[in-house]
Structure formats: structure tokens, C-alpha cells
Design a protein around this motif. Sequence first.
Motif, mmCIF file in Angstrom:
data_model
loop_
_atom_site.group_PDB
_atom_site.id
_atom_site.type_symbol
_atom_site.label_atom_id
_atom_site.label_comp_id
_atom_site.label_asym_id
_atom_site.label_seq_id
_atom_site.Cartn_x
_atom_site.Cartn_y
_atom_site.Cartn_z
ATOM 1 N N GLU A 427 15.423 40.380 7.424
ATOM 2 C CA GLU A 427 16.661 41.454 7.384
ATOM 3 C C GLU A 427 17.273 41.448 8.620
ATOM 4 O OE1 GLU A 427 17.129 46.328 6.545
ATOM 5 O OE2 GLU A 427 15.344 45.223 5.961
ATOM 6 N N ILE A 428 16.852 41.255 9.730
ATOM 7 C CA ILE A 428 17.629 41.430 10.876
ATOM 8 C C ILE A 428 18.410 39.903 11.042
ATOM 9 C CG2 ILE A 428 17.220 41.357 13.425
ATOM 10 C CD1 ILE A 428 14.593 42.774 13.150
ATOM 11 N N LYS A 429 17.714 38.872 10.564
ATOM 12 C CA LYS A 429 18.339 37.642 10.562
ATOM 13 C C LYS A 429 19.672 37.504 9.748
ATOM 14 C CE LYS A 429 14.546 34.999 11.837
ATOM 15 N NZ LYS A 429 13.500 33.587 11.552
ATOM 16 N N ASN A 430 19.563 38.260 8.678
ATOM 17 C CA ASN A 430 20.634 38.300 7.765
ATOM 18 C C ASN A 430 21.998 39.017 8.405
ATOM 19 O OD1 ASN A 430 19.332 36.985 5.600
ATOM 20 N ND2 ASN A 430 18.854 38.784 4.586
ATOM 21 N N ILE A 431 21.652 40.213 9.204
ATOM 22 C CA ILE A 431 22.473 40.987 9.891
ATOM 23 C C ILE A 431 23.356 40.151 10.803
ATOM 24 C CG2 ILE A 431 22.931 42.919 11.319
ATOM 25 C CD1 ILE A 431 20.721 44.292 9.914
ATOM 26 N N LEU A 432 22.371 39.400 11.806
ATOM 27 C CA LEU A 432 22.888 38.525 12.733
ATOM 28 C C LEU A 432 23.804 37.358 12.129
ATOM 29 C CD1 LEU A 432 19.856 37.603 14.911
ATOM 30 C CD2 LEU A 432 21.848 38.885 15.768
ATOM 31 N N GLN A 433 23.555 36.762 10.903
ATOM 32 C CA GLN A 433 24.230 35.963 10.246
ATOM 33 C C GLN A 433 25.441 36.398 9.824
ATOM 34 O OE1 GLN A 433 23.058 32.221 9.624
ATOM 35 N NE2 GLN A 433 25.494 32.419 9.610
ATOM 36 N N GLU A 434 25.417 37.530 9.166
ATOM 37 C CA GLU A 434 26.600 38.395 8.784
ATOM 38 C C GLU A 434 27.716 38.573 9.933
ATOM 39 O OE1 GLU A 434 27.684 42.174 6.513
ATOM 40 O OE2 GLU A 434 25.810 41.744 6.462
ATOM 41 N N CYS A 435 27.111 39.006 11.265
ATOM 42 C CA CYS A 435 28.000 39.288 12.205
ATOM 43 C C CYS A 435 28.642 38.096 12.755
ATOM 44 C CB CYS A 435 27.010 39.857 13.533
ATOM 45 S SG CYS A 435 26.494 41.677 13.134
ATOM 46 N N VAL A 436 27.914 36.686 12.839
ATOM 47 C CA VAL A 436 28.453 35.664 13.316
ATOM 48 C C VAL A 436 29.394 35.033 12.263
ATOM 49 C CG1 VAL A 436 27.906 33.321 13.864
ATOM 50 C CG2 VAL A 436 26.478 34.883 14.823
ATOM 51 N N ASP A 437 29.417 35.492 10.997
ATOM 52 C CA ASP A 437 30.031 34.748 9.861
ATOM 53 C C ASP A 437 31.503 35.741 10.213
ATOM 54 O OD1 ASP A 437 28.354 32.925 9.154
ATOM 55 O OD2 ASP A 437 27.590 34.223 7.437
ATOM 56 N N ASN A 438 31.204 36.906 10.520
ATOM 57 C CA ASN A 438 32.578 37.637 10.261
ATOM 58 C C ASN A 438 33.224 38.002 11.858
ATOM 59 O OD1 ASN A 438 32.462 38.118 7.569
ATOM 60 N ND2 ASN A 438 31.079 39.703 8.210
ATOM 61 N N GLU A 439 32.923 37.249 13.003
ATOM 62 C CA GLU A 439 33.235 37.595 14.298
ATOM 63 C C GLU A 439 34.686 36.675 14.295
ATOM 64 O OE1 GLU A 439 30.579 35.572 16.882
ATOM 65 O OE2 GLU A 439 30.964 33.587 16.011
ATOM 66 N N ASP A 447 25.311 37.039 22.986
ATOM 67 C CA ASP A 447 23.786 37.635 22.541
ATOM 68 C C ASP A 447 23.571 38.973 23.022
ATOM 69 O OD1 ASP A 447 23.361 34.952 21.595
ATOM 70 O OD2 ASP A 447 21.681 34.593 23.191
ATOM 71 N N ASP A 448 24.246 39.560 24.080
ATOM 72 C CA ASP A 448 24.071 40.914 24.473
ATOM 73 C C ASP A 448 24.971 41.725 23.545
ATOM 74 O OD1 ASP A 448 22.675 40.624 27.080
ATOM 75 O OD2 ASP A 448 24.468 39.729 27.867
ATOM 76 N N LYS A 449 26.268 41.269 22.876
ATOM 77 C CA LYS A 449 26.867 41.985 21.899
ATOM 78 C C LYS A 449 26.116 41.916 20.815
ATOM 79 C CE LYS A 449 31.312 41.157 24.341
ATOM 80 N NZ LYS A 449 32.669 40.467 23.981
ATOM 81 N N LEU A 450 25.505 41.056 20.311
ATOM 82 C CA LEU A 450 24.729 41.061 19.153
ATOM 83 C C LEU A 450 23.628 41.888 18.991
ATOM 84 C CD1 LEU A 450 24.711 37.301 18.202
ATOM 85 C CD2 LEU A 450 25.820 39.036 16.931
ATOM 86 N N ALA A 451 22.752 42.051 20.176
ATOM 87 C CA ALA A 451 21.962 42.809 20.377
ATOM 88 C C ALA A 451 22.456 44.523 20.651
ATOM 89 C CB ALA A 451 21.234 42.888 21.989
ATOM 90 N N ALA A 452 23.625 44.719 20.796
ATOM 91 C CA ALA A 452 24.310 46.063 20.969
ATOM 92 C C ALA A 452 24.312 46.374 19.388
ATOM 93 C CB ALA A 452 25.565 45.899 21.634
ATOM 94 N N ILE A 453 25.019 45.399 18.844
ATOM 95 C CA ILE A 453 25.417 45.873 17.300
ATOM 96 C C ILE A 453 24.139 46.131 16.447
ATOM 97 C CG2 ILE A 453 26.102 44.718 15.011
ATOM 98 C CD1 ILE A 453 27.928 43.256 16.912
ATOM 99 N N LEU A 454 23.045 45.354 16.806
ATOM 100 C CA LEU A 454 21.687 45.737 16.136
ATOM 101 C C LEU A 454 21.099 47.016 16.692
ATOM 102 C CD1 LEU A 454 20.143 41.987 16.312
ATOM 103 C CD2 LEU A 454 20.545 43.333 14.234
ATOM 104 N N LYS A 455 21.438 47.258 17.618
ATOM 105 C CA LYS A 455 20.751 48.786 18.259
ATOM 106 C C LYS A 455 21.629 49.785 17.615
ATOM 107 C CE LYS A 455 20.007 51.250 22.504
ATOM 108 N NZ LYS A 455 20.198 51.238 23.998
ATOM 109 N N GLU A 456 22.830 49.629 17.334
ATOM 110 C CA GLU A 456 23.633 50.688 16.573
ATOM 111 C C GLU A 456 23.310 50.905 15.344
ATOM 112 O OE1 GLU A 456 27.803 49.378 16.672
ATOM 113 O OE2 GLU A 456 27.940 49.625 18.936
ATOM 114 N N LYS A 457 22.682 49.703 14.623
ATOM 115 C CA LYS A 457 22.015 49.761 13.442
ATOM 116 C C LYS A 457 20.728 50.143 13.426
ATOM 117 C CE LYS A 457 25.161 46.266 11.407
ATOM 118 N NZ LYS A 457 25.818 47.191 10.398
ATOM 119 N N SER A 458 20.028 50.673 14.543
ATOM 120 C CA SER A 458 18.593 51.152 14.764
ATOM 121 C C SER A 458 17.705 50.003 14.815
ATOM 122 C CB SER A 458 18.256 51.995 13.713
ATOM 123 O OG SER A 458 19.051 53.172 13.333
ATOM 124 N N TYR A 459 18.149 48.924 15.038
ATOM 125 C CA TYR A 459 17.385 47.643 15.486
ATOM 126 C C TYR A 459 17.220 47.340 16.940
ATOM 127 C CZ TYR A 459 17.920 47.052 10.436
ATOM 128 O OH TYR A 459 17.998 47.098 9.016
#
Length: 484
Positions: A427-439, A447-459
Amino acid sequence: MLKQSLQQKLLQKLSPQQIQVIKLLELPTLQLEERIKKELEENPVLDEGNTEEDYRDDNQAEESPDSDKDKEEFSLEDYIDDDDTPSYKLSAQNYSKDDKHEDIPFSGGTTFHEQLISQLGLRILAPEKAALAEYLIGNIDEDGYLRRDIDNIVDDLAFSTGINTSFEELVEILHVIQDFDPAGIGARDLQECLLLQIKRKGSHNPDVKNAHIILKKYFDEFTRKHYDKIQKRLNLEDEDFKCAVDEILKLNPKPGGAFVNPMSKPSPTIIPDFILEEQDGELNLSLNSRNVPDLHISRSYSEMLQDYSNNKENQSKEQKDAVMFVKQKLDSAKWFIDAIKQRQNTLLVSMNAIIEFQREYFMEGDERKLRPMILKDIAEITGLDISTISRVSNSKYIQTHFGIFSLKYFFSEGMQTDSGEEVSTREIKNILQECVDNEDKRKPLTDDKLAAILKEKSYVIARRTVAKYREQLNIPVARLRKEL
């Protein structure tokens, strides 16, 4: 000083039968079919088909005096008459008339190297230079590159063929080959390959001209996507630089792949090992045994062995050896049949456990319903060893009502959200893939920004863990994802 002592060790040794089960367990359906076919060819005692039907056929054969003329079978005497049993007698009756191979003509097509040789024939070269050119073509790989060092080729020609040449002469001939189609053939590295292609486009177009300069002078910077640096040094406007880069991106890094061999084999079709059907809210699992025959011991050989065993007193040495041979084949056949049954049972037990564990997913096919699951989970449910579950899941596929999937697809690690909810890493990898696809590709997410986005989503995930997941998804670092 010598000292003797007794020591107890608990060692686990696998029997030949257990090893056979393990090897069979690793095989997917297609390879299992080939393995069974091989065993049937090698062991005349092993038979396939319905046992009762075979028995009726045997009785009918006894009633019909002419039946022996149509069907030739092995008998124990085949092994007794001659001391040296010819190898063909072990497999000669395991094929039908339809299996005979005849020489059927077919279109051979043209290979990649043959296509290059045909172009060589259109060039006017001295015989010795044509021979050198053909040797060079033989060293070009399927991608279209000459990756061997030319000095080494000079040495090979001297030692293997007695032809003396030089580095300069081979380079001169290589330049002739590099003029062949498709463009880029015979390059020694990627830079030369792209330059050969861009040169074919001429220098009249300013975008092509700028592309040539980038590849010639700033190739390393280009591969590292240091676009700002290149653009500044060439003093190009944004649009001009983008057009030059677009020209480069149109080039083929593997020109050999542009030639399609008509005789090349297509990718093998996936044959599922399991079939899962959903009917009225119930899931029904079955093994795909479409081409896996029912195996049994040949009745005629069992009866022969029984007859000879009852006449031990009157047996010659040759007869005793034959009896021993058949007994060994009988034992081997029984072990193989038991191993096949054990394999099928282990597969069903394991797959049923996976389905039960992931029941919500298999009912709906919604990837979000996949629970975190590792090999140990299924091993604990089934009581089987983790290595056994690993063999079951390796190279196996299941056909469901929503697609065909590799068994490995259902296994993933888990983690907890900041609210304590357990989620799958998929599920987390799917979110990462979606973030990269839409960046924004002009400013890719680090990677720091991706970690921050995941944190906002409670991961809550560390940057290094994000990097690990990104690499598992084959997503390059932000700098290499940058586009103009």
C-alpha cells in the motif's frame, strides 16, 4: 596429548524420496509435465491413464488372438534373453507412430548477423578486408554493439586464424560496418552509438546540431541530467535546449533490437498452477492438472514379478537379475507416484491457507484488501516448514476471476500507521508510485519530500526506508527523473 571423547549430534538426513518430493515441489505445472513425461520414458513399469480401462484392455487382448500383432509390449523375457540389455528397450515403446519426426521444410528467416553480412556483400572490399569485416560482424552482440576490445580481436585473429592485422586497419573496417543499417550498429559504447545515429540526421537542423554538441562534449553531464549546467555552457534558450534533448531521446540505445528476427521465439505463455473460482460467495480451489496424467503401476509388470517370485527355486542367475531389475523399477515408480501425490497435497494445503489468510482480497480482487503476509504466517497455519512454503510460492501462478497472479504477489511485509493500524508495505509503495507518477518532472520529489508526504498520510517512515521502497519499485533518484 591425545584425548578421546563421545559426542552426540542430532543430524537430519533426507531420504532419496524426500529429495524427490522437494524437487517436484519446486516445479511449476509446465515443467512438471515434462518431468512426468521423462519418467514415463525412462521407467517402463510406470503407466498413465485409468487403471480400470487398462485392465479391460488387457482382458480384451487376452481374448483376441490377433491383438498381439497390433500391440507390442515388453515382457520380462526381454531382459532375460540378453546379458547386455540395449538401452532402446527401456524406452522404445513409450512413443506412438504420431511422434515420429519427419524433415519438414520451414522458412528459416534471416538472423540479425546475416542481415549485416548481406549488407557487407554490397560493399566493394578486397577479399582479405571482407574476411576481417565478417569477423568483426561476428563479434557484434544482439544489441548491435562491438563490446570486445579491438586490440584483443587483433590478437585473436593472429592466434586462431593466422591473419595478421592492426588496430588501425580494424578501426577502418569498423567504420565501414558502422555505415550499415540500422544506424548505430558497430558502436563500442553508448556515446558512439548515439553519435552515429545523430550524424545520419545531418547538421542542417539546428536542433540536431545542438544535440550532436551535447553528445560529443557534454555526454557525462547529460547522462547525469545536469541540464542547467549544459544549457548555461551552450547559452541556449529553454525551448532550443528542450528541442535538442528531444532529438537525443528519439535515438535508439539498442539498434540491434530494431531488427526483428522472424524465427525468434515468443515469450512463453504463463500456465497457472492453481484455478480459483468464485460461486455464490464461495471460493473453490483446484489444481491445474490439465496435462498431468494419472499415474499407476503397470498391472502386467506387477503380475510378472509375482509369478517369478513364486518360482524362485527354478530361476537362473539371469532371471534373478531380471527380477531385481523389475523390482527396482517398481519401487522407483511407487516412489514417484507418492511424490507426485505429496506434491499436489502440499500445494493445495499451502494455497488454501493463503486464500483463507487473504479471503477479503480473493473475494473482491481489491488490492487494498491485501493483508501483510510473510512466509512464516503460512508456515504456522499449515504446520509446514518455511522453506517448503517458499518452494510452493516460487514460480507458481494462480488464475482468479480477476486475473492471473504470481504467488509471490500476495506476500508483503507490514507496518503500523501512527494510529496503530497494520498496513501492507505494498500500500505504501502504491502511494510512492502515485506520487512519482504525478510529480512535476521539472522538480522531482526527493526522498525527504516523499517521506514528508507519507507522514501527512499517517505513514511515518524514515527517509532511508523510502529510498529502499523506491529502489524496489525501480524508480531512479529525483535527479535522474528530471525532465525539461
